[in-house]
Design an enzyme around this catalytic site. Structure first.
Site, PDB file in Angstrom:
ATOM      1  N   LYS A  96      45.698  50.816  46.891  1.00  0.00           N
ATOM      2  CA  LYS A  96      44.958  49.381  47.458  1.00  0.00           C
ATOM      3  C   LYS A  96      44.194  49.845  49.019  1.00  0.00           C
ATOM      4  CE  LYS A  96      46.238  45.216  46.222  1.00  0.00           C
ATOM      5  NZ  LYS A  96      47.002  44.191  45.612  1.00  0.00           N
ATOM      6  N   GLU A 102      48.966  47.021  37.872  1.00  0.00           N
ATOM      7  CA  GLU A 102      49.941  47.728  38.732  1.00  0.00           C
ATOM      8  C   GLU A 102      51.267  47.107  39.183  1.00  0.00           C
ATOM      9  OE1 GLU A 102      48.902  43.721  41.385  1.00  0.00           O
ATOM     10  OE2 GLU A 102      48.766  44.912  43.314  1.00  0.00           O
ATOM     11  N   CYS A 157      44.206  45.291  41.678  1.00  0.00           N
ATOM     12  CA  CYS A 157      44.500  43.952  41.772  1.00  0.00           C
ATOM     13  C   CYS A 157      43.193  42.880  42.374  1.00  0.00           C
ATOM     14  CB  CYS A 157      45.729  42.788  42.460  1.00  0.00           C
ATOM     15  SG  CYS A 157      46.058  41.781  41.908  1.00  0.00           S
TER      16      CYS A 157
HETATM   17  N1  ING Z   1      47.040  39.483  43.466  1.00  0.00           N
HETATM   18  C1  ING Z   1      46.231  38.495  43.919  1.00  0.00           C
HETATM   19  C2  ING Z   1      44.544  38.768  43.134  1.00  0.00           C
HETATM   20  O1  ING Z   1      44.001  39.231  43.793  1.00  0.00           O
HETATM   21  C3  ING Z   1      44.623  36.940  45.137  1.00  0.00           C
HETATM   22  C4  ING Z   1      45.979  37.811  44.757  1.00  0.00           C
HETATM   23  C5  ING Z   1      44.306  36.042  43.808  1.00  0.00           C
HETATM   24  C6  ING Z   1      43.499  36.648  46.103  1.00  0.00           C
HETATM   25  C7  ING Z   1      43.604  34.720  43.712  1.00  0.00           C
HETATM   26  C8  ING Z   1      43.310  36.205  45.781  1.00  0.00           C
HETATM   27  C9  ING Z   1      42.241  34.500  44.785  1.00  0.00           C
HETATM   28  O2  ING Z   1      44.540  38.305  41.583  1.00  0.00           O
HETATM   29  C10 ING Z   1      46.900  40.557  44.118  1.00  0.00           C
HETATM   30  N2  ING Z   1      48.385  41.583  43.680  1.00  0.00           N
HETATM   31  O3  ING Z   1      46.261  41.010  44.733  1.00  0.00           O
END
Ligand code: ING
Length: 312
Positions: A123, A46, A168
């Site tokens: 996304k 990403e 992601c």
């Molecule tokens: N980053 C993280 C992800 O979903 C996150 C944000 C991390 C949300 C952990 C919830 C828990 O891996 C991105 N860019 O979405």
């Protein structure tokens, strides 16, 4: 036997000061390594051209836009497309997309082995928040900088297989996999930038976040009998650590390869797309087993509504 030799090109950190040209040089090195390893498809993370800029509150829209690409390929990425064509390697890359009519998306594209873009995904599940949040130990402003994707969860025919993309946070939502599973997807590729810590819970460890990433991806693969390739941008970006742990997962949900470093690291795995068939014809034969008359809430209700009618 429909074998595709897949490369997961994990990338180490990209600093705010790094140029796109310096990043593309690293990607070219990974692509050459992939060629030597016999890869036919290589997946990059990403937002793989820049630092994970949503960690910064940026007031000036012109500066925000400087993190986006207005066309793809463009001057900085054309060498990558040229090398991919020369190597006869299909690629998938993630980047900030600024459309001619001014819309901003967190986007992933997929090419064929001649570097023609045959698929695009924007996304849909944007984590974080849209205003500066002083309570957080760091910002996560994806809801500020990106619009939710408007292309749905498309599945594309490429290299004699059905392929889809996620980005992601999407990997944490079972609906995303199932939307593609219901289109017969055999390979889902995704990139991620996952902070090693939780900006709202200092007790959450990088190991727990790695566990949640694998749990989500393994479940999505198994429950839709598809290969899933999840590729990190990892390491310390301007003092902000990102998890690595890129994986290649089988249609049985088994981790076939997992990255060991927090740097530029190529995982390679020969994947037989026919290996997805048994699951789709047995335990996850959707047509025989699903009972959609009982699934109404999933597509019609956004948040929690308790049995007594109170909203969550
Ligand atoms: N980053 C993280 C992800 O979903 C996150 C944000 C991390 C949300 C952990 C919830 C828990 O891996 C991105 N860019 O979405």
């Amino acid at each position: 036997m429909r074998e595709i030799v897949i490369g997961a090109a994990q990338m180490g950190p990209i600093q705010r000061a790094d140029t796109r040209e310096a990043v593309v040089a690293r990607m070219l090195a990974l692509l050459d390594q992939a060629k030597d390893a016999g890869c036919q498809l290589v997946i990059f993370p990403e937002l793989c051209l820049t630092t994970f800029f949503p960690r910064w509150y940026i007031a000036d829209q012109a500066e925000v836009d400087s993190w986006f690409e207005t066309e793809m390929p463009n001057a900085a990425t054309q060498p990558l497309f040229n090398r991919a064509r020369a190597h006869s390697i299909a690629i998938s890359i993630g980047y900030g997309e600024l459309t001619p009519d001014g819309r901003h998306f967190n986007t992933q594209i997929l090419t064929d082995r001649q570097a023609n873009i045959i698929g695009k995904y924007r996304k849909i599940h944007l984590p974080g928040h849209d205003e500066y949040d002083p309570e957080r130990s760091f910002q996560h402003l994806e809801k500020r900088y990106f619009a939710p994707g408007d292309l749905g969860f498309p599945v594309f025919r490429n290299m004699d297989a059905w392929m889809g993309m996620l980005i992601c946070n999407d990997r944490r939502w079972p609906e995303a996999y199932r939307e593609m599973g219901l289109q017969g997807v055999e390979l889902i590729v995704l990139g991620y930038n996952t902070p090693s810590g939780n900006s709202q819970n200092a007790d959450e460890t990088p190991e727990m976040r790695d566990f949640h990433s694998d749990l989500s991806v393994q479940a999505g693969a198994y429950q839709n009998s598809a290969f899933v390739v999840a590729v990190a941008k990892a390491g310390n970006e301007d003092g902000h650590p990102l998890n690595g742990g890129s994986v290649i997962v089988s249609p049985d949900g088994v981790i076939l390869q997992k990255a060991k470093t927090l740097g530029d690291e190529l995982l390679v795995q020969a994947c037989d797309m026919d290996a997805t068939a048994f699951g789709k014809a047995s335990v996850f034969d959707f047509k025989r087993h699903r009972r959609i008359e009982h699934y109404g809430r999933i597509a019609t209700q956004t948040g929690v509504i308790y049995p007594d009618g109170k909203e969550g």
